[in-house]
Structure formats: structure tokens, C-alpha cells
Design a protein around this motif. Structure first.
Motif, PDB file in Angstrom:
ATOM      1  N   LEU A   1     -66.591 -13.887   6.377  1.00  0.00           N
ATOM      2  CA  LEU A   1     -65.927 -15.181   5.975  1.00  0.00           C
ATOM      3  C   LEU A   1     -64.816 -15.730   7.077  1.00  0.00           C
ATOM      4  O   LEU A   1     -64.643 -14.899   8.023  1.00  0.00           O
ATOM      5  CB  LEU A   1     -64.688 -14.440   4.877  1.00  0.00           C
ATOM      6  CG  LEU A   1     -65.173 -14.167   3.379  1.00  0.00           C
ATOM      7  CD1 LEU A   1     -64.001 -13.391   2.882  1.00  0.00           C
ATOM      8  CD2 LEU A   1     -65.937 -15.101   2.880  1.00  0.00           C
ATOM      9  N   THR A   2     -64.509 -16.822   7.178  1.00  0.00           N
ATOM     10  CA  THR A   2     -63.525 -17.423   8.148  1.00  0.00           C
ATOM     11  C   THR A   2     -62.264 -16.836   7.596  1.00  0.00           C
ATOM     12  O   THR A   2     -62.113 -16.509   6.581  1.00  0.00           O
ATOM     13  CB  THR A   2     -63.600 -18.814   8.058  1.00  0.00           C
ATOM     14  OG1 THR A   2     -63.243 -19.352   6.866  1.00  0.00           O
ATOM     15  CG2 THR A   2     -64.967 -19.566   8.306  1.00  0.00           C
ATOM     16  N   ALA A   3     -61.354 -16.826   8.718  1.00  0.00           N
ATOM     17  CA  ALA A   3     -59.911 -16.662   8.260  1.00  0.00           C
ATOM     18  C   ALA A   3     -59.434 -17.276   7.219  1.00  0.00           C
ATOM     19  O   ALA A   3     -58.455 -16.942   6.229  1.00  0.00           O
ATOM     20  CB  ALA A   3     -58.964 -16.915   9.528  1.00  0.00           C
ATOM     21  N   GLU A   4     -59.537 -18.760   7.261  1.00  0.00           N
ATOM     22  CA  GLU A   4     -59.196 -19.668   6.060  1.00  0.00           C
ATOM     23  C   GLU A   4     -59.759 -19.441   4.518  1.00  0.00           C
ATOM     24  O   GLU A   4     -59.089 -19.451   3.679  1.00  0.00           O
ATOM     25  CB  GLU A   4     -59.701 -21.163   6.598  1.00  0.00           C
ATOM     26  CG  GLU A   4     -59.368 -22.324   5.555  1.00  0.00           C
ATOM     27  CD  GLU A   4     -57.797 -22.647   5.260  1.00  0.00           C
ATOM     28  OE1 GLU A   4     -56.880 -21.877   6.013  1.00  0.00           O
ATOM     29  OE2 GLU A   4     -57.447 -23.024   4.387  1.00  0.00           O
ATOM     30  N   GLU A   5     -61.333 -18.964   4.919  1.00  0.00           N
ATOM     31  CA  GLU A   5     -61.698 -18.669   3.447  1.00  0.00           C
ATOM     32  C   GLU A   5     -60.924 -17.145   3.183  1.00  0.00           C
ATOM     33  O   GLU A   5     -60.629 -17.143   1.762  1.00  0.00           O
ATOM     34  CB  GLU A   5     -63.095 -18.189   3.691  1.00  0.00           C
ATOM     35  CG  GLU A   5     -64.022 -19.727   3.848  1.00  0.00           C
ATOM     36  CD  GLU A   5     -65.427 -19.327   4.326  1.00  0.00           C
ATOM     37  OE1 GLU A   5     -66.137 -20.268   4.053  1.00  0.00           O
ATOM     38  OE2 GLU A   5     -65.691 -18.259   4.815  1.00  0.00           O
ATOM     39  N   LEU A   6     -60.801 -16.301   3.951  1.00  0.00           N
ATOM     40  CA  LEU A   6     -60.009 -14.889   3.522  1.00  0.00           C
ATOM     41  C   LEU A   6     -58.527 -15.593   3.016  1.00  0.00           C
ATOM     42  O   LEU A   6     -58.306 -14.991   1.855  1.00  0.00           O
ATOM     43  CB  LEU A   6     -59.964 -14.180   4.705  1.00  0.00           C
ATOM     44  CG  LEU A   6     -59.129 -12.932   4.309  1.00  0.00           C
ATOM     45  CD1 LEU A   6     -60.296 -12.135   3.431  1.00  0.00           C
ATOM     46  CD2 LEU A   6     -59.011 -11.927   5.572  1.00  0.00           C
ATOM     47  N   ARG A   7     -57.875 -16.604   3.588  1.00  0.00           N
ATOM     48  CA  ARG A   7     -56.751 -16.806   2.863  1.00  0.00           C
ATOM     49  C   ARG A   7     -56.644 -17.532   1.582  1.00  0.00           C
ATOM     50  O   ARG A   7     -55.879 -17.055   0.837  1.00  0.00           O
ATOM     51  CB  ARG A   7     -55.884 -17.704   4.079  1.00  0.00           C
ATOM     52  CG  ARG A   7     -54.484 -18.008   4.022  1.00  0.00           C
ATOM     53  CD  ARG A   7     -54.007 -19.123   4.653  1.00  0.00           C
ATOM     54  NE  ARG A   7     -54.671 -20.348   4.382  1.00  0.00           N
ATOM     55  CZ  ARG A   7     -54.585 -21.185   3.315  1.00  0.00           C
ATOM     56  NH1 ARG A   7     -53.676 -20.664   2.351  1.00  0.00           N
ATOM     57  NH2 ARG A   7     -55.027 -22.149   2.811  1.00  0.00           N
ATOM     58  N   GLN A   8     -57.632 -18.405   1.613  1.00  0.00           N
ATOM     59  CA  GLN A   8     -57.769 -18.747   0.294  1.00  0.00           C
ATOM     60  C   GLN A   8     -58.071 -17.971  -0.868  1.00  0.00           C
ATOM     61  O   GLN A   8     -57.682 -17.920  -1.877  1.00  0.00           O
ATOM     62  CB  GLN A   8     -58.921 -19.898   0.108  1.00  0.00           C
ATOM     63  CG  GLN A   8     -58.355 -21.289   1.034  1.00  0.00           C
ATOM     64  CD  GLN A   8     -59.495 -22.182   1.097  1.00  0.00           C
ATOM     65  OE1 GLN A   8     -60.713 -22.124   0.614  1.00  0.00           O
ATOM     66  NE2 GLN A   8     -59.330 -23.198   1.840  1.00  0.00           N
ATOM     67  N   GLY A   9     -58.811 -16.846  -0.429  1.00  0.00           N
ATOM     68  CA  GLY A   9     -59.401 -15.859  -1.382  1.00  0.00           C
ATOM     69  C   GLY A   9     -58.073 -14.891  -1.808  1.00  0.00           C
ATOM     70  O   GLY A   9     -57.837 -14.540  -2.923  1.00  0.00           O
ATOM     71  N   GLN A  10     -57.435 -14.505  -0.844  1.00  0.00           N
ATOM     72  CA  GLN A  10     -56.088 -13.804  -1.336  1.00  0.00           C
ATOM     73  C   GLN A  10     -55.015 -14.671  -2.014  1.00  0.00           C
ATOM     74  O   GLN A  10     -54.577 -14.266  -2.687  1.00  0.00           O
ATOM     75  CB  GLN A  10     -55.548 -13.549   0.220  1.00  0.00           C
ATOM     76  CG  GLN A  10     -56.252 -12.338   0.827  1.00  0.00           C
ATOM     77  CD  GLN A  10     -55.930 -11.985   2.391  1.00  0.00           C
ATOM     78  OE1 GLN A  10     -55.112 -12.691   2.835  1.00  0.00           O
ATOM     79  NE2 GLN A  10     -56.270 -10.824   2.675  1.00  0.00           N
ATOM     80  N   GLU A  11     -55.037 -16.085  -1.686  1.00  0.00           N
ATOM     81  CA  GLU A  11     -54.075 -16.785  -2.513  1.00  0.00           C
ATOM     82  C   GLU A  11     -54.657 -17.063  -4.015  1.00  0.00           C
ATOM     83  O   GLU A  11     -53.868 -16.779  -4.761  1.00  0.00           O
ATOM     84  CB  GLU A  11     -54.182 -18.166  -1.940  1.00  0.00           C
ATOM     85  CG  GLU A  11     -52.732 -19.023  -1.975  1.00  0.00           C
ATOM     86  CD  GLU A  11     -52.834 -20.426  -1.252  1.00  0.00           C
ATOM     87  OE1 GLU A  11     -53.554 -21.202  -1.644  1.00  0.00           O
ATOM     88  OE2 GLU A  11     -52.544 -20.221   0.091  1.00  0.00           O
ATOM     89  N   ALA A  12     -55.697 -17.017  -4.300  1.00  0.00           N
ATOM     90  CA  ALA A  12     -56.373 -17.219  -5.746  1.00  0.00           C
ATOM     91  C   ALA A  12     -56.010 -15.694  -6.229  1.00  0.00           C
ATOM     92  O   ALA A  12     -56.025 -15.661  -7.355  1.00  0.00           O
ATOM     93  CB  ALA A  12     -58.117 -17.358  -5.546  1.00  0.00           C
ATOM     94  N   ALA A  13     -56.236 -14.625  -5.417  1.00  0.00           N
ATOM     95  CA  ALA A  13     -55.968 -13.242  -5.966  1.00  0.00           C
ATOM     96  C   ALA A  13     -54.758 -13.118  -6.390  1.00  0.00           C
ATOM     97  O   ALA A  13     -54.388 -12.732  -7.403  1.00  0.00           O
ATOM     98  CB  ALA A  13     -56.238 -12.233  -4.960  1.00  0.00           C
ATOM     99  N   LEU A  14     -54.007 -13.543  -5.644  1.00  0.00           N
ATOM    100  CA  LEU A  14     -52.375 -13.632  -5.840  1.00  0.00           C
ATOM    101  C   LEU A  14     -51.816 -14.356  -7.219  1.00  0.00           C
ATOM    102  O   LEU A  14     -51.201 -14.048  -7.976  1.00  0.00           O
ATOM    103  CB  LEU A  14     -51.301 -14.038  -4.755  1.00  0.00           C
ATOM    104  CG  LEU A  14     -51.136 -12.931  -3.560  1.00  0.00           C
ATOM    105  CD1 LEU A  14     -50.656 -13.518  -2.591  1.00  0.00           C
ATOM    106  CD2 LEU A  14     -50.623 -11.601  -4.088  1.00  0.00           C
ATOM    107  N   ALA A  15     -52.661 -15.535  -7.246  1.00  0.00           N
ATOM    108  CA  ALA A  15     -52.213 -16.425  -8.387  1.00  0.00           C
ATOM    109  C   ALA A  15     -52.774 -15.702  -9.589  1.00  0.00           C
ATOM    110  O   ALA A  15     -52.306 -15.917 -10.448  1.00  0.00           O
ATOM    111  CB  ALA A  15     -53.193 -17.809  -8.334  1.00  0.00           C
ATOM    112  N   LEU A  16     -54.002 -15.183  -9.640  1.00  0.00           N
ATOM    113  CA  LEU A  16     -54.344 -14.490 -10.710  1.00  0.00           C
ATOM    114  C   LEU A  16     -53.785 -13.341 -11.052  1.00  0.00           C
ATOM    115  O   LEU A  16     -53.643 -13.172 -12.313  1.00  0.00           O
ATOM    116  CB  LEU A  16     -55.860 -13.949 -10.414  1.00  0.00           C
ATOM    117  CG  LEU A  16     -56.870 -13.405 -11.446  1.00  0.00           C
ATOM    118  CD1 LEU A  16     -57.056 -14.185 -12.551  1.00  0.00           C
ATOM    119  CD2 LEU A  16     -58.217 -12.905 -10.953  1.00  0.00           C
TER     120      LEU A  16
END
Ligand SMILES: Nc1ncnc2c1ncn2[C@@H]1O[C@H](COP(=O)(O)OP(=O)(O)OP(=O)(O)O)[C@@H](O)[C@H]1O
Length: 161
Positions: free
Chosen positions: A27-42
Motif C-alpha cells: 500500500l502507499t502511505a496514503e492508502e494506509l492512512r485512508q484504510g485506518q481512517e475507514a477502520a476508525l469510522a467503522l
């Protein structure tokens, strides 16, 4: 989809935060950040949904019409709302094999993905009964995409001009 594996997923997320930049699993750092954001929203959505669970027996609220299917984690029933008569699909996950967290994960992933027009809508009603957790979705009564696609054949495409 649901089940008790969700705790492990959270552990994996925590581990990813501590990994060095060069080890991002492709993953790119940006993709990882987006994934972590989505996980926190979930996680937030799961916490809110836990607070608004309706505590009732399914039969008090809905009339069972017929089974629609069986998944690995529970059954899906066609039901109607006892007062309004609205047809709904009720996904029921037995407590002995489903943790509250596993149920909330399944329910909230459904709520999130169900906003897409091509995905079955999940309604924001989660129910905790004595022996099960349930949530409601739009009923699909004419078969899904999988029932139209034959393995290794696909669908009948209209022939061109
Ligand atoms: N909203 C719906 N309307 C009509 N039938 C449904 C609906 N949801 C599920 N079903 C039927 O019930 C079956 C089981 O669904 P369920 O969501 O429990 O499992 P799944 O998504 O097929 O697989 P898994 O076991 O991995 O969760 C489906 O294969 C489908 O035939």
C-alpha cells in the motif's frame, strides 16, 4: 463476513501503525492512512449502533414469511413488519456462534456498503433478542447477480449487430 475474527483485524490494524514506512504490504502511505481512517469510522459506527440496539424478540416485531437463505453465520428470513406490513429481509445470527462485536461488524459494514446503489440496502435497525442478534435489509426477491452467472460460463450476452 461476521464472527469473532474482528478482534484479530483490530490487532492487525494496530500492528500496521507501528510498521516502518517501507513495509506497508504493497500500500502507499496514503492508502494506509485512508484504510485506518475507514477502520476508525467503522469503530465509531459500531459503538453508536451498540447503544441503539432494539432489545426485543424478533417475533414480537416481525411476522416470519419464509426463509430466504442460509449463510455461514446465520439465516436470512423474509419477514413483514407487524404494524406496517412492509416486507424486509432479516439476517439473524445466533448468539452462541456470534459475538456482539462480530454482529456489529457485519451490521455496520452492511450499513456502510449499502449506500452504494448496486448493493443491498441495510436499514439502521439492529435487534438483540434472547438467543440472537439481527438486522434488517432490503429483500431481494428475484435472485441476485450470482444466480444469473453460471460458473465458468458467465451470462448470456446479447449478440451484437
Ligand atoms: N436481502 C436479501 N434478500 C434475499 N435473499 C437474501 C438476502 N440476504 C441474503 N439472502 C440469501 O441468504 C443467503 C445467506 O446470506 P448471508 O448474508 O447470511 O450469507 P452470505 O453473504 O451468502 O455468505 P456468508 O456466509 O459469507 O455471510 C444468501 O446467499 C442469499 O441467498
Amino acid at each position: 463476513m461476521p464472527g469473532k475474527q474482528s478482534d484479530e483485524e483490530q490487532v492487525e490494524l494496530g500492528a500496521a501503525e507501528n510498521k516502518p514506512d517501507e513495509d506497508l504490504g504493497g500500500l502507499t502511505a496514503e492508502e494506509l492512512r485512508q484504510g485506518q481512517e475507514a477502520a476508525l469510522a467503522l469503530e465509531d459506527m459500531m459503538a453508536l449502533s451498540a447503544q441503539t440496539l432494539v432489545r426485543a424478540e424478533v417475533d414480537e416485531l416481525y411476522q416470519q414469511v419464509r426463509p430466504l437463505g442460509q449463510g455461514r453465520f446465520g439465516q436470512v428470513l423474509l419477514v413483514t413488519h407487524r404494524q406496517k406490513g412492509t416486507p424486509l429481509a432479516l439476517k439473524q445470527l445466533p448468539k452462541p456462534s456470534t459475538s456482539l462485536r462480530g454482529f456489529l461488524y457485519e451490521f455496520c459494514v452492511g450499513l456502510t456498503l449499502g449506500t452504494h446503489p448496486a448493493v443491498v440496502t441495510t436499514y439502521g435497525i439492529g435487534i438483540e433478542s434472547t438467543d440472537s442478534y439481527s438486522f434488517l435489509t432490503e429483500p431481494v426477491l428475484h435472485g441476485d447477480l450470482i444466480s444469473l452467472i453460471q460458473p465458468k460460463v458467465g451470462t448470456q450476452m446479447p449478440s451484437g449487430p
